[in-house]
Motif scaffolding. Structure first.
Motif, mmCIF file in Angstrom:
data_model
loop_
_atom_site.group_PDB
_atom_site.id
_atom_site.type_symbol
_atom_site.label_atom_id
_atom_site.label_comp_id
_atom_site.label_asym_id
_atom_site.label_seq_id
_atom_site.Cartn_x
_atom_site.Cartn_y
_atom_site.Cartn_z
ATOM 1 N N SER A 72 81.067 68.912 55.348
ATOM 2 C CA SER A 72 81.425 67.498 55.259
ATOM 3 C C SER A 72 80.785 66.722 56.393
ATOM 4 C CB SER A 72 82.951 67.337 55.322
ATOM 5 O OG SER A 72 83.565 68.002 54.250
ATOM 6 N N PRO A 73 80.625 65.433 56.218
ATOM 7 C CA PRO A 73 80.053 64.620 57.303
ATOM 8 C C PRO A 73 80.831 64.801 58.591
ATOM 9 C CG PRO A 73 80.127 63.357 55.280
ATOM 10 C CD PRO A 73 80.854 64.638 55.001
ATOM 11 N N GLY A 74 80.104 64.965 59.685
ATOM 12 C CA GLY A 74 80.721 65.142 60.981
ATOM 13 C C GLY A 74 80.965 66.585 61.373
ATOM 14 N N GLN A 75 80.988 67.464 60.381
ATOM 15 C CA GLN A 75 81.212 68.877 60.667
ATOM 16 C C GLN A 75 79.941 69.531 61.210
ATOM 17 O OE1 GLN A 75 82.680 70.633 56.979
ATOM 18 N NE2 GLN A 75 84.802 70.480 57.725
ATOM 19 N N SER A 76 80.102 70.763 61.663
ATOM 20 C CA SER A 76 78.965 71.582 62.082
ATOM 21 C C SER A 76 78.760 72.707 61.090
ATOM 22 C CB SER A 76 79.209 72.165 63.474
ATOM 23 O OG SER A 76 79.253 71.153 64.457
ATOM 24 N N ILE A 77 77.500 73.025 60.834
ATOM 25 C CA ILE A 77 77.175 74.164 59.979
ATOM 26 C C ILE A 77 76.138 75.020 60.690
ATOM 27 C CG2 ILE A 77 77.687 72.942 57.812
ATOM 28 C CD1 ILE A 77 74.615 72.710 57.431
ATOM 29 N N GLU A 108 71.770 62.353 55.764
ATOM 30 C CA GLU A 108 70.317 62.546 55.813
ATOM 31 C C GLU A 108 69.912 63.984 56.127
ATOM 32 O OE1 GLU A 108 70.723 59.769 58.909
ATOM 33 O OE2 GLU A 108 69.503 60.912 60.318
ATOM 34 N N ASP A 109 70.880 64.806 56.523
ATOM 35 C CA ASP A 109 70.576 66.214 56.812
ATOM 36 C C ASP A 109 70.504 67.046 55.542
ATOM 37 O OD1 ASP A 109 72.833 66.081 59.670
ATOM 38 O OD2 ASP A 109 70.701 65.542 59.519
ATOM 39 N N GLU A 110 70.900 66.466 54.423
ATOM 40 C CA GLU A 110 70.851 67.205 53.164
ATOM 41 C C GLU A 110 69.388 67.468 52.802
ATOM 42 O OE1 GLU A 110 73.931 66.682 50.180
ATOM 43 O OE2 GLU A 110 72.341 66.124 48.759
ATOM 44 N N ALA A 111 69.015 68.731 52.759
ATOM 45 C CA ALA A 111 67.628 69.145 52.572
ATOM 46 C C ALA A 111 67.576 70.660 52.495
ATOM 47 C CB ALA A 111 66.779 68.665 53.753
ATOM 48 N N ASP A 112 66.373 71.177 52.300
ATOM 49 C CA ASP A 112 66.149 72.618 52.394
ATOM 50 C C ASP A 112 65.685 72.946 53.812
ATOM 51 O OD1 ASP A 112 64.694 72.565 49.105
ATOM 52 O OD2 ASP A 112 66.732 73.128 49.669
ATOM 53 N N TYR A 113 66.158 74.076 54.314
ATOM 54 C CA TYR A 113 65.799 74.509 55.656
ATOM 55 C C TYR A 113 65.193 75.910 55.596
ATOM 56 C CZ TYR A 113 68.336 70.498 57.384
ATOM 57 O OH TYR A 113 68.740 69.205 57.631
ATOM 58 N N TYR A 114 64.108 76.086 56.325
ATOM 59 C CA TYR A 114 63.409 77.361 56.351
ATOM 60 C C TYR A 114 63.227 77.838 57.789
ATOM 61 C CZ TYR A 114 62.004 76.189 51.570
ATOM 62 O OH TYR A 114 61.994 75.865 50.231
ATOM 63 N N CYS A 115 63.458 79.116 58.006
ATOM 64 C CA CYS A 115 63.085 79.710 59.278
ATOM 65 C C CYS A 115 61.738 80.395 59.103
ATOM 66 C CB CYS A 115 64.124 80.709 59.764
ATOM 67 S SG CYS A 115 64.403 82.126 58.672
ATOM 68 N N ALA A 116 61.054 80.614 60.203
ATOM 69 C CA ALA A 116 59.790 81.348 60.196
ATOM 70 C C ALA A 116 59.686 82.113 61.505
ATOM 71 C CB ALA A 116 58.596 80.418 60.032
ATOM 72 N N SER A 117 59.093 83.280 61.437
ATOM 73 C CA SER A 117 58.955 84.116 62.629
ATOM 74 C C SER A 117 57.555 84.689 62.727
ATOM 75 C CB SER A 117 59.970 85.251 62.596
ATOM 76 O OG SER A 117 59.768 86.152 63.669
ATOM 77 N N GLN A 122 62.651 71.602 58.190
ATOM 78 C CA GLN A 122 63.454 70.842 57.220
ATOM 79 C C GLN A 122 62.503 70.307 56.154
ATOM 80 O OE1 GLN A 122 64.447 66.646 58.151
ATOM 81 N NE2 GLN A 122 66.593 67.278 58.060
ATOM 82 N N GLN A 123 62.905 70.402 54.897
ATOM 83 C CA GLN A 123 62.070 69.864 53.834
ATOM 84 C C GLN A 123 62.916 69.100 52.824
ATOM 85 O OE1 GLN A 123 60.046 72.577 51.100
ATOM 86 N NE2 GLN A 123 58.234 71.245 51.091
ATOM 87 N N HIS A 124 62.621 67.825 52.678
ATOM 88 C CA HIS A 124 63.252 67.021 51.639
ATOM 89 C C HIS A 124 62.422 67.149 50.363
ATOM 90 C CE1 HIS A 124 65.241 64.964 55.133
ATOM 91 N NE2 HIS A 124 66.265 65.090 54.298
ATOM 92 N N PRO A 125 63.053 66.967 49.202
ATOM 93 C CA PRO A 125 62.350 67.150 47.926
ATOM 94 C C PRO A 125 61.066 66.336 47.835
ATOM 95 C CG PRO A 125 64.695 66.918 47.550
ATOM 96 C CD PRO A 125 64.469 66.630 49.005
ATOM 97 N N GLY A 126 59.999 67.014 47.452
ATOM 98 C CA GLY A 126 58.721 66.346 47.269
ATOM 99 C C GLY A 126 57.988 65.979 48.542
#
Lengths: 118, 110
Positions: free
Chosen positions: B13-18, B83-92, B39-43
């Motif tokens: 929810s807004p304000g929470q931490s994930i 605005e944080d709603e998106a796909d997130y990727y890690c890379a190593s 972070q990647q937003h659609p398109g």
């Protein structure tokens, strides 16, 4: 302003070849490693290849090793990806990304779509 | 070169931490401090959010933080915003001088 602009993506038949380009501006191209990353439709990011400052060192993902060649022309500020023996599974948007200390991807191009299909 | 393991989705929810985890092996995440998050937003093209586990590029909000323990890295988003709603990727970076991404995590703001 830093810009990376990919080009060359198109429809190609299985077994065919294609060369992608990434024209950069706004930074000293020859000072940075460069990378290619791809993303199949609706799928995640996949790292493809990287090249060092003068092109003497390259590394590839296993899935493209022996088929793809990354290169650069520092005089033209351009990065390339030569793709041979293309397969349907190579269908993706291909992004070029600038390297940086400790990683890469502080700047990206907009991507170019490669579709491998008969 | 197996992909790093990320949860498919995380919501808050807004304000929470994930927190999003990124699990690899001693040949990648566990071997170096070179873990990045995107972070990647659609398109859109991806955006670098963290590099070297916990360093933020200029312009990235301090609501984004990172850590690593053993073979697992984590991205925490505090004060979750729409605005944080998106796909997130890690890379190593890996011991074979290549890079590997995680499968991606879709973040949903409820």
């Amino acid at each position: 302003e830093i810009q990376l602009v990919e080009s060359g993506g198109t429809l190609v038949q299985p077994g065919g070849s294609l060369r992608l380009s990434c024209a950069v501006s706004g930074f000293i191209f020859s000072d940075y490693w460069m990378h290619w990353v791809r993303q199949a439709p609706g799928k995640g990011l996949v790292w493809v290849a990287r090249i060092n400052l003068d092109g003497s060192t390259t590394n590839y993902a296993d899935s493209v090793k022996g088929r793809f060649t990354i290169s650069r022309d520092n005089a033209k500020n351009t990065l390339y990806l030569e793709m041979n023996s293309l397969r349907a599974e190579d269908t993706a948007v291909y992004f070029c990304a600038k390297g940086r200390t400790g990683g890469f991807g502080d700047y990206w191009g907009q991507g170019t779509l490669v579709t491998v299909s008969s | 070169q197996s992909a790093l393991t990320q949860p498919a989705s995380v919501s808050g929810s807004p304000g929470q931490s994930i927190t999003i985890s990124c699990t690899g092996t001693s040949s990648d995440v566990g071997a170096y401090k070179y873990v990045s998050w995107y972070q990647q937003h659609p398109g859109k093209a991806p955006k670098l959010m963290l590099y070297e586990v916990s360093n933020r590029p200029s312009g990235v909000s301090n609501r984004f933080s990172g850590s690593k323990s053993g073979n697992t890295a984590s991205l925490t988003i505090s004060g979750l915003q729409a605005e944080d709603e998106a796909d997130y990727y890690c890379a190593s970076y890996t011991t074979t001088s290549t890079w590997v991404f995680g499968g991606g995590t879709k973040v949903t703001v409820l």
